[in-house]
Each structure stands twice: as structure tokens, then as C-alpha cells.
Design an enzyme around this catalytic site. Structure first.
Site, short mmCIF file in Angstrom:
data_model
loop_
_atom_site.label_atom_id
_atom_site.label_comp_id
_atom_site.label_asym_id
_atom_site.label_seq_id
_atom_site.Cartn_x
_atom_site.Cartn_y
_atom_site.Cartn_z
N ASP A 1 0.86 -1.18 0.00
CA ASP A 1 0.00 0.00 0.00
C ASP A 1 0.89 1.22 0.00
OD1 ASP A 1 -2.10 2.05 0.90
OD2 ASP A 1 -3.27 0.21 1.03
N ASP B 1 3.65 2.39 -4.46
CA ASP B 1 2.79 3.28 -5.23
C ASP B 1 2.42 2.52 -6.50
OD1 ASP B 1 1.57 5.18 -6.82
OD2 ASP B 1 3.21 6.62 -6.75
N SER C 1 -19.30 -1.49 -11.39
CA SER C 1 -19.18 -0.25 -12.17
C SER C 1 -18.53 -0.51 -13.53
CB SER C 1 -18.36 0.79 -11.41
OG SER C 1 -18.95 1.08 -10.16
N TYR D 1 -13.74 6.62 -12.68
CA TYR D 1 -13.85 5.33 -11.99
C TYR D 1 -14.54 4.30 -12.88
CZ TYR D 1 -14.88 1.94 -8.29
OH TYR D 1 -14.97 0.80 -7.53
N LYS E 1 -12.74 0.90 -14.24
CA LYS E 1 -13.22 -0.43 -13.88
C LYS E 1 -13.72 -1.20 -15.10
CE LYS E 1 -12.20 -0.28 -9.55
NZ LYS E 1 -11.11 -1.15 -9.02
#
Length: 263
Positions: free
Chosen positions: A38, A64, A144, A155, A159
């Protein structure tokens, strides 16, 4: 709980909290060695501190995922620590509110970098090691990726890309013994402020046939299935875990309305 992943090594990105932490915990509980990754180093420290009984099978690496070199370093670290890689879980992601008119190009690219490009970087770095183990990839996509809604332009684009990139990767690498699948969560109460808003929770309850949001543990269970030998003939699949939300057309209860009008 069975030890389906004993002796196997797993990387989970976006692991500092929410769904990623639940996925990491599930793999640890099923016997895997896990590298949690993370950008939030403090969050990783908290996760590791909470798993004191798993320290011999747990490592953390600040990563990252929007940077290819950082992702390569993550995979290299897992190999250096565990000596192998059996499953890569590309889970890191985030969303920004905005339409194509209101979001800035910089914001657009940031979401695409974290949510979509990270999958490319991760798979590219992991492939040589997954070939050796006959391993698998599980991407976190979303419902989504199958349709649109308001106010989350980058987004939904990202996705959608993850959904079809998952299919492509399965076709390209299935002959090498590598399976690539995705989990597609519906609304999931991951502890973040927005998803915990009472008004939002009520709105979701009204449209989800199950009558509630999902939990991170439920998404983690689906990821563990896709990564396991129980799913040995599942490849290129985008597994929807949404309480029935996408099964519903959105139409009203016509029989009930007609019956009421005829009384």
C-alpha cells in the site's frame, strides 16, 4: 478454516484497510504467506501489528501502484522474502467524484493510473514468477465495470478497463497455466466515511435485493475462491458479488402496484 494456501505466497495491493485488509487476512487464515502492499505505510504498520501471530508469514512493502518501478520493486521484494509467487491480487483503487466536464485531466489520469494501469504494471512484473508456479491473478474490478451511474466518470472508465483486461489476460496466458479472474463488488461498507453515511446506506438497502451492503469479508471470500484450486477451471471470469443489485432491472413492483390500484 482450511489451509488451501499453505506453502503459497500472495501479494495483495491496497492492503492497508478495507477490502484489501480483509483479503490479506483471509489468505493468512488459510495458510498463505502474504506481502501486503500500500502507499499508506502507517496503515500497513497497523495491519501488521494486528496480526502478531502471523509475523513469520507476513511482510509489508510500501508501494505506489501508479508507478511501474514501485510495482516491480514490490514483486521483487516478495520473491526475495518468500522465494515464490502464487497469487497476485491487484486490489488497490480509489474513486473521485466528477463528470467529464468537471474533473481535471490530472484527476482523470490519477484514477486511471491507480485503478487500471496498476493492473498492467502488476501483471507485467509478476508473470515470470507466476509461470513457474502455475499461479493466478485476481483483480478487484467492480459492478461499475458493467454499466454507468452518475458522477464518477474516471472510476467507471477504469473499472470497465479492468473487466476487459482481465478477459484478455486470461486468453493470452491461460495456455501457460496462469488463471486471471476478477471480483466485481457491489456496494460494500468498507468503513470509509462515504459508504457509512446513513442516507447512502438507506438508499442502497432500497435497491439491493439482499437488503444491505456487502462486507469486506464477503469480498475476501470470493477472492480466495478465485485464487484457490477450487476454481481451477475458472479463467477470465468477472465474479459479481453485489447482493443481487445488477440482477434487478430497476423496475418497480408492477404486480403489487396493479393489485393496489384494483382494490
Amino acid at each position: 478454516m482450511t489451509a488451501r494456501f499453505a506453502g503459497k505466497a500472495v501479494i495483495v495491493t491496497g492492503a492497508a484497510g478495507g477490502i484489501g485488509a480483509a483479503i490479506s487476512a483471509r489468505f493468512l487464515e488459510e495458510g498463505a504467506s502474504v506481502l501486503v502492499a500500500d502507499i499508506d505505510a502507517d496503515g500497513l504498520d497497523r495491519f501488521v501489528a494486528g496480526r502478531s501471530g502471523d509475523t513469520d508469514r507476513l511482510a509489508a512493502h510500501r508501494t505506489d501502484v501508479s508507478d511501474a518501478e514501485s510495482v516491480q520493486a514490490m514483486v521483487d521484494a516478495a520473491i526475495a522474502i518468500f522465494g515464490r509467487l502464487d497469487t497476485l491480487v491487484n486490489n488497490a483503487g480509489f474513486a473521485l467524484f466528477g463528470t467529464v466536464e468537471t474533473i481535471t485531466p490530472e484527476q482523470w489520469h490519477r484514477v486511471i493510473d491507480v485503478d487500471l494501469n496498476s493492473v498492467f504494471y502488476g501483471v507485467r512484473a509478476a508473470l515470470p514468477h507466476l509461470r513457474r508456479t502455475g499461479g493466478s491473478v485476481v483483480n478487484t474490478a467492480s459492478i461499475s465495470g458493467f454499466g454507468g451511474a452518475k458522477g464518477l466518470a474516471p472510476y467507471y472508465a477504469a473499472k470497465g478497463g479492468v473487466v476487459n483486461l482481465t478477459r484478455y489476460l486470461a486468453v493470452e496466458h491461460g495456455g501457460e497455466g496462469i488463471r486471471v479472474n476478477a471480483v466485481c463488488p457491489g456496494p460494500t461498507n468498507n468503513g470509509k466515511a462515504a459508504m457509512s453515511l446513513p442516507a447512502l446506506d438507506d438508499a442502497y438497502r432500497a435497491v439491493i435485493p439482499a437488503g444491505r451492503q456487502g462486507t469486506p469479508a464477503e469480498i475476501a471470500a470470493a477472492v480466495a475462491f478465485l485464487a484457490s484450486d477450487d476454481a481451477s477451471f475458472v479463467n477470465g471470469h468477472n465474479l459479481v458479488v453485489d447482493g443481487g443489485l445488477t440482477a434487478w432491472t430497476g423496475e418497480p413492483n408492477v404486480p403489487a402496484i396493479v393489485a393496489a390500484a384494483q382494490r
